[in-house]
Design a protein around this motif. Structure first.
Motif, PDB file in Angstrom:
ATOM      1  N   ASP A  50       0.787  -1.349  -0.016  1.00 12.78           N
ATOM      2  CA  ASP A  50      -0.211   0.036   0.057  1.00 12.78           C
ATOM      3  C   ASP A  50       0.871   1.315  -0.062  1.00 12.78           C
ATOM      4  OD1 ASP A  50      -2.227  -1.557  -0.044  1.00 12.78           O
ATOM      5  OD2 ASP A  50      -2.480  -1.213   1.983  1.00 12.78           O
ATOM      6  N   ARG A  54       0.768   4.157  -2.852  1.00 10.33           N
ATOM      7  CA  ARG A  54       0.504   5.520  -2.537  1.00 10.33           C
ATOM      8  C   ARG A  54       1.902   6.413  -2.987  1.00 10.33           C
ATOM      9  NH1 ARG A  54       3.015   8.147   1.285  1.00 10.33           N
ATOM     10  NH2 ARG A  54       3.680   6.317   2.619  1.00 10.33           N
ATOM     11  N   GLU A  58       1.706   9.595  -5.388  1.00  6.40           N
ATOM     12  CA  GLU A  58       2.129  10.867  -5.084  1.00  6.40           C
ATOM     13  C   GLU A  58       2.998  11.537  -5.786  1.00  6.40           C
ATOM     14  OE1 GLU A  58       3.190  10.723  -0.968  1.00  6.40           O
ATOM     15  OE2 GLU A  58       0.900  10.375  -0.184  1.00  6.40           O
TER      16      GLU A  58
END
Length: 142
Positions: A50, A54, A58
């Motif tokens: 995860d 992420r 980003e």
């Protein structure tokens, strides 16, 4: 008073190992001109997979299509801010390389270990990984 963190404590960083057909690995160029491995610090309670999804979103606004179940490489180093970092490198595949520039990624490029040694503006973890990858590239038996 500044926090005094003992040398035995490490910040955990999950990094993406994204390779091309020539077995070169992807680096991202930050807006300060330094090249870095894609990925970053793992948030508390976050799984490595995860965290990678992420971080890649980003940094580059890219979608991950697969992440290896286990890290392919692991190394520790004191980073440019004098913080001890434990780096877990996971093999990652992306939907595409059509990134959107952000402050954490203004350019992407594939590098060989030899290319990294010639580049003046790389973070210490990139040099450490290039040395490790030179000895243990993808597809080598451990």
């Amino acid at each position: 008073m500044a926090n005094q963190i003992p040398d035995c404590f490490y910040r955990v960083s999950v990094k993406a190992l994204i390779c091309d057909k020539q077995n070169r690995f992807l680096l991202v160029k930050e807006d300060n001109g330094f090249w870095e491995l894609p990925g970053g610090g793992l948030d508390f309670g976050e799984s490595p997979r995860d965290g990678l999804k992420r971080e890649i979103w980003e940094e580059m606004k890219l979608n991950v299509t697969s992440i290896s179940a286990q890290p392919s490489h692991f190394f520790t180093i004191k980073n440019h801010n004098n913080i001890f970092i434990a780096n877990a490198m996971y093999e990652v595949q992306l939907e595409s390389l059509n990134f959107q520039p952000t402050s954490e990624c203004v350019e992407i490029r594939f590098f060989s270990s030899a290319d990294v040694y010639k580049e003046l503006k790389v973070y210490p973890n990139v040099l450490a990984f290039a040395k490790l990858f030179e000895k243990e590239p993808l597809g080598s038996s451990s």
